[in-house]
Design an enzyme around this catalytic site. Sequence first.
Site, PDB file in Angstrom:
ATOM      1  N   GLU A 175       0.845  -1.199   0.000  1.00 39.22           N
ATOM      2  CA  GLU A 175       0.000   0.000   0.000  1.00 39.22           C
ATOM      3  C   GLU A 175       0.885   1.256   0.000  1.00 39.22           C
ATOM      4  O   GLU A 175       0.740   2.149   0.846  1.00 39.22           O
ATOM      5  CB  GLU A 175      -0.988  -0.014   1.170  1.00 39.22           C
ATOM      6  CG  GLU A 175      -1.940  -1.200   1.082  1.00 39.22           C
ATOM      7  CD  GLU A 175      -3.187  -1.128   1.965  1.00 39.22           C
ATOM      8  OE1 GLU A 175      -3.267  -0.251   2.829  1.00 39.22           O
ATOM      9  OE2 GLU A 175      -4.089  -1.968   1.749  1.00 39.22           O
ATOM     10  N   GLU A 299      -5.001  -8.547  -0.800  1.00 39.97           N
ATOM     11  CA  GLU A 299      -5.776  -8.462   0.439  1.00 39.97           C
ATOM     12  C   GLU A 299      -7.234  -8.322   0.063  1.00 39.97           C
ATOM     13  O   GLU A 299      -7.606  -7.415  -0.684  1.00 39.97           O
ATOM     14  CB  GLU A 299      -5.340  -7.243   1.276  1.00 39.97           C
ATOM     15  CG  GLU A 299      -3.951  -7.389   1.860  1.00 39.97           C
ATOM     16  CD  GLU A 299      -3.533  -6.217   2.754  1.00 39.97           C
ATOM     17  OE1 GLU A 299      -4.419  -5.531   3.305  1.00 39.97           O
ATOM     18  OE2 GLU A 299      -2.317  -6.001   2.881  1.00 39.97           O
TER      19      GLU A 299
HETATM   20  O1  AHR Z   1      -5.277  -6.098   6.759  1.00 42.57           O
HETATM   21  C1  AHR Z   1      -5.202  -4.931   7.520  1.00 42.57           C
HETATM   22  C2  AHR Z   1      -4.521  -3.799   6.768  1.00 42.57           C
HETATM   23  O2  AHR Z   1      -5.303  -3.445   5.677  1.00 42.57           O
HETATM   24  C3  AHR Z   1      -3.178  -4.098   6.166  1.00 42.57           C
HETATM   25  O3  AHR Z   1      -2.146  -3.977   7.080  1.00 42.57           O
HETATM   26  C4  AHR Z   1      -3.063  -3.068   5.103  1.00 42.57           C
HETATM   27  O4  AHR Z   1      -2.268  -3.475   4.026  1.00 42.57           O
HETATM   28  C5  AHR Z   1      -4.498  -2.800   4.702  1.00 42.57           C
HETATM   29  O5  AHR Z   1      -4.793  -1.444   4.723  1.00 42.57           O
END
Ligand code: AHR
Length: 489
Positions: A175, A299
């Site tokens: 990110e 994610e």
């Molecule tokens: O999964 C929780 C958080 O969500 C992670 O650390 C980040 O990459 C995303 O914003």
Amino acid sequence: MKKIKMSINALDKKSHINPEIYGHFSEHLGRCIYNGIYVGKDSSIPNTNGIRNDVIEAFKEIKMPVLRWPGGCFADEYHWKDGIGENETRKKMVNTNWGGVTEDNSFGTHEFMQLCELVGCEPYIAGNLGSGSIQELAEWVEYMTLDGGTPMSELRKKNGREKPWKLKYLGIGNESWGCGGTMRPEYYVDEYRRYQSFCKNFSGNTLFKVACGPSADDYSWTECLMKNLNKFTANAIALHYYTLPTGSWDKKGSATDFSNEEYYDTVSRTLFMDELITRHVEIMNRYNPEKDIGLIVDEWGCWYDVEPGTNPGFLYQQNTMRDAIIAALNLNIFNNHSDRVVMANIAQAVNVLQSVILTDGEKLLKTPTFHVFDLYKTHQGGELVYSWNENEKNSNGTPAISQSVSVKDGKMTVTIANTSLESDYEIECDLYGFDAKSVSARILTSEVHSYNDFDNIDNVSVKPYNAELLGGKLIVKLPECSVLSVVIE
Ligand code: AHR
């Protein structure tokens, strides 16, 4: 009971379903690593070098193919040298992203790599581009993968690991548009190119390098990345998209207490994943028609308000049949886009967000989401084949039925989710190009708010199911709010 027609053509092969589409993510966040996966060697909870045996077995049961670590946002403040050597000498730090707790670094590279070996999954290291240095990342790769004769490989041996590990997946920055450095894509992509140049292939190991991709529908990020990367600099770019039931970060909604309307909104916001992938892939296709740069959904999952009374920085949430439906929809979408989607990692494996496992001291439970991964595991490594259904609409206009179909070793796996809370459906499915002789099936179904807790760990669980083959057609009756897996031979 309403009837829906479905059709499968086993001769129309689409793409390979990489096992890694069934991947997972583990971060130093809340109780994911500590207490969840790792309890330390001296714990009374049965463990192997500190790693919980029950967790290892559960990960193996769903054939976990890949595990991403150490973050998340944590990855961009993680300095790997703090997590090697004797425990007493490991440097402590503050986990600034997640609750400001003290991180003692007792779970580090050796422990993570051993976890992956015990589970039999690929390790996926998320490297620190945000607050680290090129030298630090290059040395980490050297430490893990180079045979011997250099300061880093000798340090690894001194720390008890003679042979190098194999490391395929290496992410460079997490990110980077947000917690990983609030960078502009133009800046990030130049940094990425510099960092990746110094991450080398040693001792027969070949890295698969992953660049930080877009947040949800940030198509301009993908455009800039694809314009500036090629197959010699990146093997994949990583998209992050979470389902927020209300669409708001301020009030995300409860994991267990929700209305039918909120449920259908959750379904709708999950189906947006299909549009996201389609549109990001359109951009990728323009710059990389050969499709040798993959898309990773790094994610994904449902993100709710934390369970009342728990630390807001720990992101602990319950997991209901709604989550099972959301997992089934996402996994069908990933299968159906497997020509470009090469990996996907649900967030997160244990005790954080849409987990497959929850723990409480020595107790462990498998969530409804776990059971969906179990139902879908026979897709891993299969060939996606053409499938279609005529569908019906839910009250908010979302499609009721979602499916994906694959063939592997002469067996066909059909996974179907019925998202409706009002209708059962009978599905009559034509099977072209497949000589169906026998069928077996398993189902996960329950009232949408049901979940497993530590007093009743099997409240929601998989049951055998009677599917029929009639005149070469597959006939299944899907109860409302259900996920079905059918294996035909
Ligand atoms: O999964 C929780 C958080 O969500 C992670 O650390 C980040 O990459 C995303 O914003």
